[in-house]
Scaffold this motif. Structure first.
Motif, PDB file in Angstrom:
ATOM      1  N   GLN A  35       0.544   9.717  -5.023  1.00 49.70           N
ATOM      2  CA  GLN A  35      -0.280   8.524  -4.905  1.00 49.70           C
ATOM      3  C   GLN A  35      -0.561   7.947  -6.278  1.00 49.70           C
ATOM      4  O   GLN A  35      -0.852   8.690  -7.218  1.00 49.70           O
ATOM      5  CB  GLN A  35      -1.618   8.860  -4.250  1.00 49.70           C
ATOM      6  CG  GLN A  35      -1.518   9.384  -2.859  1.00 49.70           C
ATOM      7  CD  GLN A  35      -2.876   9.779  -2.320  1.00 49.70           C
ATOM      8  OE1 GLN A  35      -3.719  10.323  -3.035  1.00 49.70           O
ATOM      9  NE2 GLN A  35      -3.095   9.505  -1.046  1.00 49.70           N
ATOM     10  N   PHE A  36      -0.468   6.623  -6.385  1.00 56.97           N
ATOM     11  CA  PHE A  36      -1.032   5.912  -7.516  1.00 56.97           C
ATOM     12  C   PHE A  36      -2.474   5.623  -7.136  1.00 56.97           C
ATOM     13  O   PHE A  36      -2.741   5.124  -6.042  1.00 56.97           O
ATOM     14  CB  PHE A  36      -0.312   4.584  -7.773  1.00 56.97           C
ATOM     15  CG  PHE A  36       1.091   4.753  -8.259  1.00 56.97           C
ATOM     16  CD1 PHE A  36       1.337   5.193  -9.546  1.00 56.97           C
ATOM     17  CD2 PHE A  36       2.157   4.475  -7.431  1.00 56.97           C
ATOM     18  CE1 PHE A  36       2.628   5.342  -9.999  1.00 56.97           C
ATOM     19  CE2 PHE A  36       3.448   4.618  -7.872  1.00 56.97           C
ATOM     20  CZ  PHE A  36       3.690   5.066  -9.163  1.00 56.97           C
ATOM     21  N   ILE A  37      -3.395   5.922  -8.029  1.00 54.20           N
ATOM     22  CA  ILE A  37      -4.814   5.711  -7.748  1.00 54.20           C
ATOM     23  C   ILE A  37      -5.344   4.701  -8.757  1.00 54.20           C
ATOM     24  O   ILE A  37      -5.254   4.920  -9.970  1.00 54.20           O
ATOM     25  CB  ILE A  37      -5.599   7.034  -7.833  1.00 54.20           C
ATOM     26  CG1 ILE A  37      -4.970   8.075  -6.891  1.00 54.20           C
ATOM     27  CG2 ILE A  37      -7.069   6.800  -7.515  1.00 54.20           C
ATOM     28  CD1 ILE A  37      -5.452   9.481  -7.121  1.00 54.20           C
ATOM     29  N   VAL A  82      -2.162   3.757  -3.564  1.00 59.62           N
ATOM     30  CA  VAL A  82      -0.833   3.323  -3.151  1.00 59.62           C
ATOM     31  C   VAL A  82       0.003   4.597  -3.041  1.00 59.62           C
ATOM     32  O   VAL A  82       0.232   5.288  -4.036  1.00 59.62           O
ATOM     33  CB  VAL A  82      -0.188   2.350  -4.160  1.00 59.62           C
ATOM     34  CG1 VAL A  82       1.231   2.001  -3.733  1.00 59.62           C
ATOM     35  CG2 VAL A  82      -1.036   1.091  -4.307  1.00 59.62           C
ATOM     36  N   ASN A  83       0.423   4.947  -1.835  1.00 57.83           N
ATOM     37  CA  ASN A  83       1.259   6.124  -1.612  1.00 57.83           C
ATOM     38  C   ASN A  83       2.679   5.828  -2.071  1.00 57.83           C
ATOM     39  O   ASN A  83       3.139   4.697  -1.974  1.00 57.83           O
ATOM     40  CB  ASN A  83       1.268   6.520  -0.139  1.00 57.83           C
ATOM     41  CG  ASN A  83      -0.104   6.951   0.330  1.00 57.83           C
ATOM     42  OD1 ASN A  83      -0.706   7.835  -0.241  1.00 57.83           O
ATOM     43  ND2 ASN A  83      -0.602   6.297   1.368  1.00 57.83           N
ATOM     44  N   PHE A  84       3.394   6.863  -2.545  1.00 52.78           N
ATOM     45  CA  PHE A  84       4.794   6.672  -2.909  1.00 52.78           C
ATOM     46  C   PHE A  84       5.621   7.891  -2.555  1.00 52.78           C
ATOM     47  O   PHE A  84       5.106   9.001  -2.444  1.00 52.78           O
ATOM     48  CB  PHE A  84       4.957   6.326  -4.389  1.00 52.78           C
ATOM     49  CG  PHE A  84       4.635   7.453  -5.336  1.00 52.78           C
ATOM     50  CD1 PHE A  84       5.581   8.411  -5.660  1.00 52.78           C
ATOM     51  CD2 PHE A  84       3.381   7.532  -5.916  1.00 52.78           C
ATOM     52  CE1 PHE A  84       5.280   9.442  -6.524  1.00 52.78           C
ATOM     53  CE2 PHE A  84       3.070   8.546  -6.791  1.00 52.78           C
ATOM     54  CZ  PHE A  84       4.024   9.513  -7.093  1.00 52.78           C
ATOM     55  N   GLN A  85       6.917   7.636  -2.352  1.00 55.24           N
ATOM     56  CA  GLN A  85       7.926   8.682  -2.134  1.00 55.24           C
ATOM     57  C   GLN A  85       9.092   8.394  -3.061  1.00 55.24           C
ATOM     58  O   GLN A  85       9.458   7.239  -3.275  1.00 55.24           O
ATOM     59  CB  GLN A  85       8.426   8.695  -0.703  1.00 55.24           C
ATOM     60  CG  GLN A  85       7.402   9.101   0.320  1.00 55.24           C
ATOM     61  CD  GLN A  85       8.013   9.173   1.721  1.00 55.24           C
ATOM     62  OE1 GLN A  85       9.067   8.632   1.979  1.00 55.24           O
ATOM     63  NE2 GLN A  85       7.315   9.867   2.601  1.00 55.24           N
ATOM     64  N   VAL A  86       9.686   9.477  -3.583  1.00 56.81           N
ATOM     65  CA  VAL A  86      10.873   9.367  -4.429  1.00 56.81           C
ATOM     66  C   VAL A  86      11.928  10.323  -3.886  1.00 56.81           C
ATOM     67  O   VAL A  86      11.643  11.498  -3.643  1.00 56.81           O
ATOM     68  CB  VAL A  86      10.544   9.740  -5.900  1.00 56.81           C
ATOM     69  CG1 VAL A  86      11.799   9.691  -6.760  1.00 56.81           C
ATOM     70  CG2 VAL A  86       9.455   8.828  -6.467  1.00 56.81           C
ATOM     71  N   PHE A 139       0.409  13.912  -7.961  1.00 58.68           N
ATOM     72  CA  PHE A 139       1.546  14.566  -7.321  1.00 58.68           C
ATOM     73  C   PHE A 139       0.980  15.769  -6.591  1.00 58.68           C
ATOM     74  O   PHE A 139       0.368  16.618  -7.222  1.00 58.68           O
ATOM     75  CB  PHE A 139       2.577  15.027  -8.351  1.00 58.68           C
ATOM     76  CG  PHE A 139       3.247  13.901  -9.064  1.00 58.68           C
ATOM     77  CD1 PHE A 139       4.311  13.238  -8.478  1.00 58.68           C
ATOM     78  CD2 PHE A 139       2.815  13.490 -10.308  1.00 58.68           C
ATOM     79  CE1 PHE A 139       4.938  12.188  -9.126  1.00 58.68           C
ATOM     80  CE2 PHE A 139       3.440  12.450 -10.960  1.00 58.68           C
ATOM     81  CZ  PHE A 139       4.494  11.807 -10.368  1.00 58.68           C
ATOM     82  N   GLN A 140       1.147  15.814  -5.295  1.00 59.08           N
ATOM     83  CA  GLN A 140       0.560  16.860  -4.463  1.00 59.08           C
ATOM     84  C   GLN A 140      -0.938  16.871  -4.704  1.00 59.08           C
ATOM     85  O   GLN A 140      -1.583  15.891  -4.437  1.00 59.08           O
ATOM     86  CB  GLN A 140       1.248  18.192  -4.701  1.00 59.08           C
ATOM     87  CG  GLN A 140       2.722  18.145  -4.351  1.00 59.08           C
ATOM     88  CD  GLN A 140       3.469  19.371  -4.830  1.00 59.08           C
ATOM     89  OE1 GLN A 140       2.936  20.249  -5.476  1.00 59.08           O
ATOM     90  NE2 GLN A 140       4.730  19.437  -4.488  1.00 59.08           N
ATOM     91  N   GLN A 195       0.810  -1.204   0.000  1.00 60.72           N
ATOM     92  CA  GLN A 195       0.000   0.000   0.000  1.00 60.72           C
ATOM     93  C   GLN A 195       0.852   1.267   0.000  1.00 60.72           C
ATOM     94  O   GLN A 195       0.317   2.377  -0.024  1.00 60.72           O
ATOM     95  CB  GLN A 195      -0.972  -0.022   1.172  1.00 60.72           C
ATOM     96  CG  GLN A 195      -1.975  -1.142   1.013  1.00 60.72           C
ATOM     97  CD  GLN A 195      -2.937  -1.242   2.168  1.00 60.72           C
ATOM     98  OE1 GLN A 195      -2.823  -0.537   3.156  1.00 60.72           O
ATOM     99  NE2 GLN A 195      -3.901  -2.133   2.044  1.00 60.72           N
ATOM    100  N   ALA A 196       2.174   1.097   0.017  1.00 65.49           N
ATOM    101  CA  ALA A 196       3.092   2.232  -0.066  1.00 65.49           C
ATOM    102  C   ALA A 196       4.405   1.775  -0.700  1.00 65.49           C
ATOM    103  O   ALA A 196       4.829   0.634  -0.496  1.00 65.49           O
ATOM    104  CB  ALA A 196       3.351   2.817   1.320  1.00 65.49           C
TER     105      ALA A 196
END
Length: 128
Positions: free
Chosen positions: A106-108, A120-124, A62-63, A26-27
């Motif tokens: 987030q991927f939605i 699904v949250n993400f960080q880069v 994004f944001q 989920q992340a």
């Protein structure tokens, strides 16, 4: 205007059964050790309701801005899902990003499931 259909739970009440999507993880966290690195991770989408068929598609936010997946430095494949057990590969190409940067979003996943849209949250992060 989106090329994707607007899914409504009303459209599927007549069918009697709705698929139910389960997404793992989920992340996601992408952290490059050197600029120019290409990073990959997977997301698995599974339909948990027998005798139903899962269909949907991904967008990314994004944001506060939502777009289809057409960012040249980030891709998800496949973008459209038609199946009950699908592994999607997320690729981040840091060659197209600046050093010492951080982003999140987030991927939605939009589908005709009883869960509606799933996130699904993400960080880069890129190195200095």
């Amino acid at each position: 205007m989106s090329n994707y259909p607007d899914f409504s739970p009303h459209d599927f009440r007549e069918l009697g059964h709705n698929p139910s999507a389960h997404i793992e993880p989920q992340a996601l966290q992408f952290e490059a050790t050197h600029l120019g690195e290409v990073l990959q991770q997977t997301i698995t989408i599974t339909n948990t309701i027998p005798d139903t068929f899962l269909e949907g598609y991904w967008t990314v936010a994004f944001q506060s801005d939502t777009h289809s997946i057409d960012h040249p430095w980030m891709t998800i494949n496949p973008q459209e899902i038609q199946g009950n057990d699908t592994v999607c590969t997320v690729t981040v190409d840091t060659r197209q990003l600046k050093a010492n940067s951080h982003g999140e979003g987030q991927f939605i996943f939009h589908s005709r499931t009883t869960d509606h849209s799933l996130v699904v949250n993400f960080q880069v992060k890129t190195p200095r």
